[in-house]
Motif scaffolding. Structure first.
Motif, PDB file in Angstrom:
ATOM      1  N   PHE A  42      22.794  62.906  68.355  1.00 44.82           N
ATOM      2  CA  PHE A  42      21.623  62.896  67.483  1.00 44.82           C
ATOM      3  C   PHE A  42      21.879  62.016  66.257  1.00 44.82           C
ATOM      4  O   PHE A  42      21.079  61.146  65.924  1.00 44.82           O
ATOM      5  CB  PHE A  42      21.241  64.317  67.033  1.00 44.82           C
ATOM      6  N   TRP A  43      22.994  62.246  65.567  1.00 48.64           N
ATOM      7  CA  TRP A  43      23.263  61.500  64.326  1.00 48.64           C
ATOM      8  C   TRP A  43      23.470  60.013  64.599  1.00 48.64           C
ATOM      9  O   TRP A  43      23.136  59.185  63.755  1.00 48.64           O
ATOM     10  CB  TRP A  43      24.458  62.099  63.581  1.00 48.64           C
ATOM     11  N   ASP A  44      24.018  59.672  65.775  1.00 42.65           N
ATOM     12  CA  ASP A  44      24.205  58.256  66.117  1.00 42.65           C
ATOM     13  C   ASP A  44      22.879  57.552  66.356  1.00 42.65           C
ATOM     14  O   ASP A  44      22.732  56.368  66.070  1.00 42.65           O
ATOM     15  CB  ASP A  44      25.083  58.111  67.369  1.00 42.65           C
ATOM     16  N   THR A  45      21.892  58.264  66.906  1.00 41.54           N
ATOM     17  CA  THR A  45      20.620  57.625  67.252  1.00 41.54           C
ATOM     18  C   THR A  45      19.511  57.854  66.225  1.00 41.54           C
ATOM     19  O   THR A  45      18.542  57.094  66.197  1.00 41.54           O
ATOM     20  CB  THR A  45      20.119  58.122  68.628  1.00 41.54           C
ATOM     21  N   ALA A  46      19.613  58.869  65.388  1.00 45.39           N
ATOM     22  CA  ALA A  46      18.540  59.221  64.448  1.00 45.39           C
ATOM     23  C   ALA A  46      18.036  58.052  63.601  1.00 45.39           C
ATOM     24  O   ALA A  46      16.814  57.865  63.488  1.00 45.39           O
ATOM     25  CB  ALA A  46      18.978  60.383  63.557  1.00 45.39           C
ATOM     26  N   PRO A  47      18.907  57.225  63.004  1.00 44.42           N
ATOM     27  CA  PRO A  47      18.399  56.135  62.161  1.00 44.42           C
ATOM     28  C   PRO A  47      17.525  55.123  62.905  1.00 44.42           C
ATOM     29  O   PRO A  47      16.737  54.418  62.284  1.00 44.42           O
ATOM     30  CB  PRO A  47      19.670  55.470  61.635  1.00 44.42           C
ATOM     31  N   HIS A  48      17.630  55.073  64.225  1.00 47.83           N
ATOM     32  CA  HIS A  48      16.832  54.125  65.002  1.00 47.83           C
ATOM     33  C   HIS A  48      15.367  54.550  65.121  1.00 47.83           C
ATOM     34  O   HIS A  48      14.538  53.774  65.553  1.00 47.83           O
ATOM     35  CB  HIS A  48      17.439  53.937  66.401  1.00 47.83           C
ATOM     36  N   TYR A  49      15.065  55.784  64.737  1.00 48.85           N
ATOM     37  CA  TYR A  49      13.693  56.279  64.836  1.00 48.85           C
ATOM     38  C   TYR A  49      12.924  56.126  63.535  1.00 48.85           C
ATOM     39  O   TYR A  49      11.822  56.634  63.402  1.00 48.85           O
ATOM     40  CB  TYR A  49      13.694  57.751  65.282  1.00 48.85           C
ATOM     41  N   GLY A  50      13.492  55.421  62.576  1.00 52.66           N
ATOM     42  CA  GLY A  50      12.790  55.188  61.325  1.00 52.66           C
ATOM     43  C   GLY A  50      13.473  55.882  60.157  1.00 52.66           C
ATOM     44  O   GLY A  50      14.423  56.629  60.327  1.00 52.66           O
ATOM     45  N   GLY A  51      12.962  55.600  58.986  1.00 51.53           N
ATOM     46  CA  GLY A  51      13.571  56.157  57.793  1.00 51.53           C
ATOM     47  C   GLY A  51      14.730  55.297  57.329  1.00 51.53           C
ATOM     48  O   GLY A  51      15.061  54.270  57.932  1.00 51.53           O
ATOM     49  N   ARG A  52      15.355  55.734  56.251  1.00 52.54           N
ATOM     50  CA  ARG A  52      16.446  54.963  55.649  1.00 52.54           C
ATOM     51  C   ARG A  52      17.793  55.572  56.014  1.00 52.54           C
ATOM     52  O   ARG A  52      17.958  56.791  56.024  1.00 52.54           O
ATOM     53  CB  ARG A  52      16.265  54.933  54.132  1.00 52.54           C
ATOM     54  N   LYS A  53      18.745  54.688  56.311  1.00 53.70           N
ATOM     55  CA  LYS A  53      20.070  55.152  56.733  1.00 53.70           C
ATOM     56  C   LYS A  53      20.714  56.054  55.684  1.00 53.70           C
ATOM     57  O   LYS A  53      21.327  57.071  56.022  1.00 53.70           O
ATOM     58  CB  LYS A  53      20.980  53.963  57.041  1.00 53.70           C
ATOM     59  N   GLU A  54      20.554  55.719  54.395  1.00 51.65           N
ATOM     60  CA  GLU A  54      21.191  56.543  53.362  1.00 51.65           C
ATOM     61  C   GLU A  54      20.605  57.958  53.315  1.00 51.65           C
ATOM     62  O   GLU A  54      21.304  58.916  52.996  1.00 51.65           O
ATOM     63  CB  GLU A  54      21.144  55.876  51.983  1.00 51.65           C
ATOM     64  N   ILE A  55      19.320  58.102  53.683  1.00 57.29           N
ATOM     65  CA  ILE A  55      18.734  59.437  53.732  1.00 57.29           C
ATOM     66  C   ILE A  55      19.269  60.192  54.952  1.00 57.29           C
ATOM     67  O   ILE A  55      19.622  61.373  54.863  1.00 57.29           O
ATOM     68  CB  ILE A  55      17.181  59.378  53.769  1.00 57.29           C
ATOM     69  N   TRP A  56      19.369  59.505  56.095  1.00 62.46           N
ATOM     70  CA  TRP A  56      19.967  60.146  57.272  1.00 62.46           C
ATOM     71  C   TRP A  56      21.398  60.594  56.961  1.00 62.46           C
ATOM     72  O   TRP A  56      21.815  61.685  57.344  1.00 62.46           O
ATOM     73  CB  TRP A  56      19.965  59.200  58.474  1.00 62.46           C
ATOM     74  N   ASP A  57      22.156  59.740  56.264  1.00 62.02           N
ATOM     75  CA  ASP A  57      23.533  60.097  55.909  1.00 62.02           C
ATOM     76  C   ASP A  57      23.569  61.329  55.000  1.00 62.02           C
ATOM     77  O   ASP A  57      24.407  62.216  55.164  1.00 62.02           O
ATOM     78  CB  ASP A  57      24.238  58.921  55.227  1.00 62.02           C
ATOM     79  N   ALA A  58      22.642  61.386  54.041  1.00 70.40           N
ATOM     80  CA  ALA A  58      22.572  62.536  53.137  1.00 70.40           C
ATOM     81  C   ALA A  58      22.187  63.800  53.907  1.00 70.40           C
ATOM     82  O   ALA A  58      22.762  64.879  53.674  1.00 70.40           O
ATOM     83  CB  ALA A  58      21.567  62.266  52.012  1.00 70.40           C
ATOM     84  N   LEU A  59      21.246  63.666  54.836  1.00 67.14           N
ATOM     85  CA  LEU A  59      20.844  64.832  55.624  1.00 67.14           C
ATOM     86  C   LEU A  59      21.978  65.334  56.510  1.00 67.14           C
ATOM     87  O   LEU A  59      22.164  66.538  56.665  1.00 67.14           O
ATOM     88  CB  LEU A  59      19.606  64.504  56.467  1.00 67.14           C
TER      89      LEU A  59
END
Length: 114
Positions: A42-59
């Motif tokens: 999930f974490w490897d693919t999540a940024p590819h669905y939109g949003g900002r990488k730094e927010i995905w990293d924070a989440l």
């Protein structure tokens, strides 16, 4: 203004407090190793669905931290918590971030690896 229940914060101005997700059950019993693999995918693919990488990293950091630290992480990253269990969040630009329960907690039917 806006719709009831869609406000970013409570009337007193405090941000929504994070809480642990309610207990949940995976469709079939799953081992800790399988759960970790699901989370990594999930974490490897999540940024590819939109949003900002730094927010995905924070989440991700918040999902893997205890509640107090998780609250500090989302607050400092400017994450708007829609669901207090972190399953639905937004960034300041309005991008939506949906997190599956399996990255936030363990299922009730988790099989302990031996």
């Amino acid at each position: 203004m806006g719709c009831t229940g869609s406000s970013q914060s409570k009337p007193d101005g405090a941000a929504k407090k994070i809480r642990k997700p309610k207990p949940w059950k995976h469709p079939q019993p799953i081992t800790k190793t399988q759960l970790i693999q699901l989370r990594d995918e999930f974490w490897d693919t999540a940024p590819h669905y939109g949003g900002r990488k730094e927010i995905w990293d924070a989440l991700r950091a918040a999902a893997e931290a205890d509640l107090t630290l998780a609250q500090a992480i989302v607050d400092s990253a400017g994450v708007i918590v829609q669901s207090s269990d972190l399953t639905v969040c937004y960034d300041e630009r309005g991008a939506k971030y949906e997190l599956p329960k399996y990255v936030l907690s363990e299922p009730t039917n988790l099989i302990r690896d031996s």
